[in-house]
Design a protein around this motif. Structure first.
Motif, PDB file in Angstrom:
ATOM      1  N   TYR A  38       0.806  -1.219   0.000  1.00  0.00           N
ATOM      2  CA  TYR A  38       0.000   0.000   0.000  1.00  0.00           C
ATOM      3  C   TYR A  38       0.845   1.278   0.000  1.00  0.00           C
ATOM      4  CZ  TYR A  38      -4.000  -3.016   0.715  1.00  0.00           C
ATOM      5  OH  TYR A  38      -4.956  -3.980   0.543  1.00  0.00           O
ATOM      6  N   GLN A 127     -11.164   7.862  -4.143  1.00  0.00           N
ATOM      7  CA  GLN A 127     -12.506   7.271  -4.293  1.00  0.00           C
ATOM      8  C   GLN A 127     -13.256   7.367  -2.968  1.00  0.00           C
ATOM      9  OE1 GLN A 127     -12.272   3.045  -4.667  1.00  0.00           O
ATOM     10  NE2 GLN A 127     -14.390   2.780  -5.313  1.00  0.00           N
ATOM     11  N   GLY A 135     -19.850  -0.043   4.144  1.00  0.00           N
ATOM     12  CA  GLY A 135     -18.710  -0.588   3.400  1.00  0.00           C
ATOM     13  C   GLY A 135     -19.238  -1.631   2.441  1.00  0.00           C
ATOM     14  N   SER A 136     -19.401  -2.863   2.942  1.00  0.00           N
ATOM     15  CA  SER A 136     -20.029  -3.913   2.115  1.00  0.00           C
ATOM     16  C   SER A 136     -21.447  -3.487   1.760  1.00  0.00           C
ATOM     17  CB  SER A 136     -20.083  -5.231   2.887  1.00  0.00           C
ATOM     18  OG  SER A 136     -18.798  -5.581   3.324  1.00  0.00           O
ATOM     19  N   TRP A 160     -11.751   5.154   5.006  1.00  0.00           N
ATOM     20  CA  TRP A 160     -10.842   4.284   4.242  1.00  0.00           C
ATOM     21  C   TRP A 160     -10.503   4.880   2.883  1.00  0.00           C
ATOM     22  CZ3 TRP A 160      -9.526   1.472   8.018  1.00  0.00           C
ATOM     23  CH2 TRP A 160     -10.444   0.853   8.854  1.00  0.00           C
ATOM     24  N   HIS A 211      -1.866   5.385   4.301  1.00  0.00           N
ATOM     25  CA  HIS A 211      -2.410   5.155   2.952  1.00  0.00           C
ATOM     26  C   HIS A 211      -3.890   5.533   2.909  1.00  0.00           C
ATOM     27  CE1 HIS A 211      -3.270   3.217  -0.872  1.00  0.00           C
ATOM     28  NE2 HIS A 211      -4.215   2.504  -0.294  1.00  0.00           N
ATOM     29  N   VAL A 212      -4.630   5.204   3.967  1.00  0.00           N
ATOM     30  CA  VAL A 212      -6.070   5.481   3.973  1.00  0.00           C
ATOM     31  C   VAL A 212      -6.394   6.635   4.932  1.00  0.00           C
ATOM     32  CG1 VAL A 212      -6.880   3.209   3.262  1.00  0.00           C
ATOM     33  CG2 VAL A 212      -6.401   3.626   5.659  1.00  0.00           C
ATOM     34  N   ALA A 381      -5.434  -6.462   4.717  1.00  0.00           N
ATOM     35  CA  ALA A 381      -6.452  -5.598   4.099  1.00  0.00           C
ATOM     36  C   ALA A 381      -6.807  -6.019   2.673  1.00  0.00           C
ATOM     37  CB  ALA A 381      -5.973  -4.148   4.097  1.00  0.00           C
ATOM     38  N   ALA A 385     -10.251  -4.595   1.190  1.00  0.00           N
ATOM     39  CA  ALA A 385     -10.306  -3.443   0.277  1.00  0.00           C
ATOM     40  C   ALA A 385     -10.876  -3.867  -1.073  1.00  0.00           C
ATOM     41  CB  ALA A 385      -8.903  -2.876   0.088  1.00  0.00           C
ATOM     42  N   ASN A 394     -20.459 -14.267  -1.780  1.00  0.00           N
ATOM     43  CA  ASN A 394     -21.915 -14.162  -1.973  1.00  0.00           C
ATOM     44  C   ASN A 394     -22.257 -13.823  -3.421  1.00  0.00           C
ATOM     45  OD1 ASN A 394     -22.449 -14.712   0.677  1.00  0.00           O
ATOM     46  ND2 ASN A 394     -22.852 -12.596   1.290  1.00  0.00           N
TER      47      ASN A 394
HETATM   48  C1  LIG Z   1      -6.525  -0.687   2.577  1.00  0.00           C
HETATM   49  C2  LIG Z   1      -7.921  -0.275   2.224  1.00  0.00           C
HETATM   50  C3  LIG Z   1      -8.134   0.672   1.252  1.00  0.00           C
HETATM   51  C4  LIG Z   1      -9.434   1.081   0.950  1.00  0.00           C
HETATM   52  N1  LIG Z   1      -9.606   2.086   0.030  1.00  0.00           N
HETATM   53  C5  LIG Z   1     -10.862   2.565  -0.182  1.00  0.00           C
HETATM   54  C6  LIG Z   1     -11.055   3.698  -1.026  1.00  0.00           C
HETATM   55  O1  LIG Z   1     -10.105   4.265  -1.589  1.00  0.00           O
HETATM   56  N2  LIG Z   1     -12.312   4.181  -1.188  1.00  0.00           N
HETATM   57  C7  LIG Z   1     -13.395   3.584  -0.591  1.00  0.00           C
HETATM   58  O2  LIG Z   1     -14.504   4.048  -0.795  1.00  0.00           O
HETATM   59  N3  LIG Z   1     -13.241   2.509   0.230  1.00  0.00           N
HETATM   60  C8  LIG Z   1     -12.008   1.998   0.452  1.00  0.00           C
HETATM   61  N4  LIG Z   1     -11.826   0.929   1.293  1.00  0.00           N
HETATM   62  C9  LIG Z   1     -12.990   0.385   1.984  1.00  0.00           C
HETATM   63  C10 LIG Z   1     -13.399  -0.992   1.528  1.00  0.00           C
HETATM   64  O3  LIG Z   1     -14.075  -0.926   0.302  1.00  0.00           O
HETATM   65  C11 LIG Z   1     -14.284  -1.559   2.669  1.00  0.00           C
HETATM   66  O4  LIG Z   1     -13.427  -1.750   3.778  1.00  0.00           O
HETATM   67  C12 LIG Z   1     -14.908  -2.866   2.277  1.00  0.00           C
HETATM   68  O5  LIG Z   1     -15.912  -2.674   1.293  1.00  0.00           O
HETATM   69  C13 LIG Z   1     -15.559  -3.555   3.513  1.00  0.00           C
HETATM   70  O6  LIG Z   1     -16.390  -2.692   4.202  1.00  0.00           O
HETATM   71  P1  LIG Z   1     -16.225  -2.458   5.776  1.00  0.00           P
HETATM   72  O7  LIG Z   1     -14.790  -2.149   6.065  1.00  0.00           O
HETATM   73  O8  LIG Z   1     -17.232  -1.469   6.193  1.00  0.00           O
HETATM   74  O9  LIG Z   1     -16.507  -3.868   6.434  1.00  0.00           O
HETATM   75  P2  LIG Z   1     -17.945  -4.514   6.675  1.00  0.00           P
HETATM   76  O10 LIG Z   1     -18.795  -4.312   5.493  1.00  0.00           O
HETATM   77  O11 LIG Z   1     -18.435  -4.040   7.998  1.00  0.00           O
HETATM   78  O12 LIG Z   1     -17.570  -6.028   6.772  1.00  0.00           O
HETATM   79  C14 LIG Z   1     -17.028  -6.587   7.964  1.00  0.00           C
HETATM   80  C15 LIG Z   1     -16.974  -8.085   7.794  1.00  0.00           C
HETATM   81  O13 LIG Z   1     -18.286  -8.594   7.609  1.00  0.00           O
HETATM   82  C16 LIG Z   1     -18.370  -9.362   6.434  1.00  0.00           C
HETATM   83  N5  LIG Z   1     -19.661  -9.123   5.786  1.00  0.00           N
HETATM   84  C17 LIG Z   1     -20.236  -7.926   5.507  1.00  0.00           C
HETATM   85  N6  LIG Z   1     -21.412  -8.106   4.862  1.00  0.00           N
HETATM   86  C18 LIG Z   1     -21.566  -9.438   4.711  1.00  0.00           C
HETATM   87  C19 LIG Z   1     -22.575 -10.240   4.112  1.00  0.00           C
HETATM   88  N7  LIG Z   1     -23.652  -9.708   3.511  1.00  0.00           N
HETATM   89  N8  LIG Z   1     -22.411 -11.589   4.135  1.00  0.00           N
HETATM   90  C20 LIG Z   1     -21.323 -12.144   4.713  1.00  0.00           C
HETATM   91  N9  LIG Z   1     -20.349 -11.428   5.311  1.00  0.00           N
HETATM   92  C21 LIG Z   1     -20.452 -10.087   5.297  1.00  0.00           C
HETATM   93  C22 LIG Z   1     -17.221  -8.854   5.550  1.00  0.00           C
HETATM   94  O14 LIG Z   1     -16.753  -9.833   4.658  1.00  0.00           O
HETATM   95  C23 LIG Z   1     -16.161  -8.525   6.579  1.00  0.00           C
HETATM   96  O15 LIG Z   1     -15.448  -9.679   6.922  1.00  0.00           O
HETATM   97  C24 LIG Z   1     -10.538   0.494   1.602  1.00  0.00           C
HETATM   98  C25 LIG Z   1     -10.329  -0.493   2.566  1.00  0.00           C
HETATM   99  C26 LIG Z   1      -9.040  -0.873   2.900  1.00  0.00           C
HETATM  100  C27 LIG Z   1      -8.858  -1.902   3.971  1.00  0.00           C
END
Ligand SMILES: Cc1cc2nc3c(=O)[nH]c(=O)nc-3n(C[C@H](O)[C@H](O)[C@H](O)COP(=O)(O)OP(=O)(O)OC[C@H]3O[C@@H](n4cnc5c(N)ncnc54)[C@H](O)[C@@H]3O)c2cc1C
Length: 403
Positions: A38, A127, A135-136, A160, A211-212, A381, A385, A394
């Motif tokens: 990163y 982004q 996030g998800s 992030w 980085h983030v 990560a 990410a 899924n």
């Molecule tokens: C190094 C890094 C860089 C990033 N850069 C960017 C960026 O530039 N711009 C940006 O917008 N985002 C960025 N992200 C964010 C990244 O897209 C999110 O971290 C990712 O989508 C997961 O969301 P969350 O962290 O909210 O985790 P959550 O969505 O809260 O997930 C937590 C856990 O629950 C699980 N989970 C969630 N929903 C479900 C489901 N429906 N079924 C089963 N399991 C599930 C996930 O797999 C995970 O293990 C970055 C993240 C990282 C770590």
């Protein structure tokens, strides 16, 4: 017979090699080789500007917007040759994410204004999608954009956000219609990161790298002309973009380089007087990893070549992302195992960035050992990410197997 997908075009490879030999600064290559995954945003942008002098900074774009017109095979060779020589990757957010969206649905004015500055490496983008609690489940995002005359007033928090602290511009998902169903009230907005009301705060990764970020938007005035496509259609554009994100995030070139380093480590490190690479148990693990990586490489090549596939594209890109990120972690883990305590040598948050060339002069510890543990920790990560692992599974289950 002429090959449809000739990845051994010697003349093309020679052209790229020659360019790299003449234009890649040695110190940039050194830093790229030794830094963690990163790191290195400034070098990435600087390399983009060097490529731009040759018209190569956005090689995959259509020619009329500054692309090269190369075939998929040539694009692959370009990435392979540049990355093998330890050139930084192309910047991600501009050339791969927002650029293609602007090409597809941007206004003429947006294309004129933004695309040339991505193609020249001048503008760095970030982004702004994820938020705390979104996030998800991105569709639950809460950052709002209220239309007032010819502006939007944007308020909320992103999380992030990679490279936001270096970025000139950000592309954001914002809620423009709070009364609509979650995915239908979202718009895609371009925000000048120097606008009043934008505050960027670092979130430090496990190895101490910056980085983030968190990005706070406090009544930021954004011209309505910065809306991309139609209002409330942002979800649709974002989905297209995330598909591109997952293809690139197979990161096969990165893993291949790291596998080569792993072999280098295994040739030097010794167990009970024997080179690690001659240890049968280790060789088996190494071979298994190499086979998995080669299979991923062929999958990426098949997708790049546009081979027809009965499985929907969304499932394919998710599978590449999933497999690629898992393999990145496996290669990094085996490197750390192979190095043993040497992998810890420079893992100290206060000593980062790892690219500090001073470490290269330390004769007692090989340069290849620098901060491997730190690098491995940040790679936790990789399966989060760009779309978390379980969520990718899924998507695959639903699209590919109808579950
Ligand atoms: C190094 C890094 C860089 C990033 N850069 C960017 C960026 O530039 N711009 C940006 O917008 N985002 C960025 N992200 C964010 C990244 O897209 C999110 O971290 C990712 O989508 C997961 O969301 P969350 O962290 O909210 O985790 P959550 O969505 O809260 O997930 C937590 C856990 O629950 C699980 N989970 C969630 N929903 C479900 C489901 N429906 N079924 C089963 N399991 C599930 C996930 O797999 C995970 O293990 C970055 C993240 C990282 C770590």
């Amino acid at each position: 017979m002429e090959s449809r997908f000739d990845i051994e075009d010697a003349a093309f490879r020679a052209l790229v090699r020659e360019f790299v030999r003449d234009n890649l600064p040695a110190d940039m290559a050194w830093r790229t080789r030794h830094r963690s995954f990163y790191g290195g945003h400034r070098d990435i942008m600087a390399w983009s500007r060097i490529l731009a002098r040759n018209g190569w900074a956005v090689p995959h774009w259509p020619v009329e917007h500054g692309g090269t017109g190369w075939t998929a095979a040539q694009l692959h060779m370009f990435h392979e040759e540049t990355r093998r020589a330890d050139a930084p990757p192309l910047p991600y957010q501009g050339p791969y994410l927002v650029g293609p969206v602007l090409i597809a649905v941007g206004s003429d004015e947006q294309k004129r204004r933004f695309l040339p500055r991505i193609a020249s490496g001048e503008d760095c983008w970030c982004q702004g999608f994820s938020e705390p609690g979104a996030g998800s489940d991105l569709a639950s995002l809460r950052t709002t954009a209220l239309r007032r005359a010819d502006h939007y007033v944007v308020s909320g928090q992103k999380l992030w956000t990679s490279a936001a602290h270096e970025a000139d511009w950000g592309f954001f998902l914002v809620r423009t219609d709070p009364s609509a169903r979650p995915q239908q009230g979202i718009s895609f907005l371009l925000i000048d990161m120097r606008s009043p009301g934008v505050t960027v705060r670092p979130v430090i990764l496990l190895n101490g790298e910056h980085h983030v970020n968190e990005v706070f938007l406090d009544e930021v005035l954004v011209p309505a002309a910065n809306l991309v496509g139609e209002e409330n259609k942002g979800w649709h554009y974002a989905k297209t973009l995330l598909g591109a994100e997952r293809t690139v995030s197979a990161e096969v070139y990165w893993s291949e380089n790291e596998l080569a380093k792993l072999k280098e480590i295994a040739r030097r490190e010794r167990v009970r007087g024997t080179a690690l690479i001659d240890d049968e148990a280790f060789r088996r693990r190494l071979a298994y990893l190499e086979i998995e990586l080669r299979a991923l490489r062929y999958s990426v090549l098949r997708v790049s070549a546009g081979e027809p596939d009965p499985v929907p594209e969304g499932a394919i890109t998710s599978a590449l992302k999933l497999r690629g990120s898992e393999l990145m972690q496996k290669v990094a883990e085996l490197q750390v195992e192979a190095l043993g305590p040497k992998a810890m040598r420079y893992f100290d948050a206060a000593e980062f960035p790892v690219s500090d060339a001073a470490h290269a002069d330390d004769p007692s510890w090989p340069a290849y050992a620098i901060a491997k543990t730190g690098g491995q920790l940040t790679l936790r990560a990789a399966t989060i990410a760009g779309g978390a692992r379980d969520v990718q599974k899924n998507i695959i289950a639903k699209l590919a197997f109808g579950l």
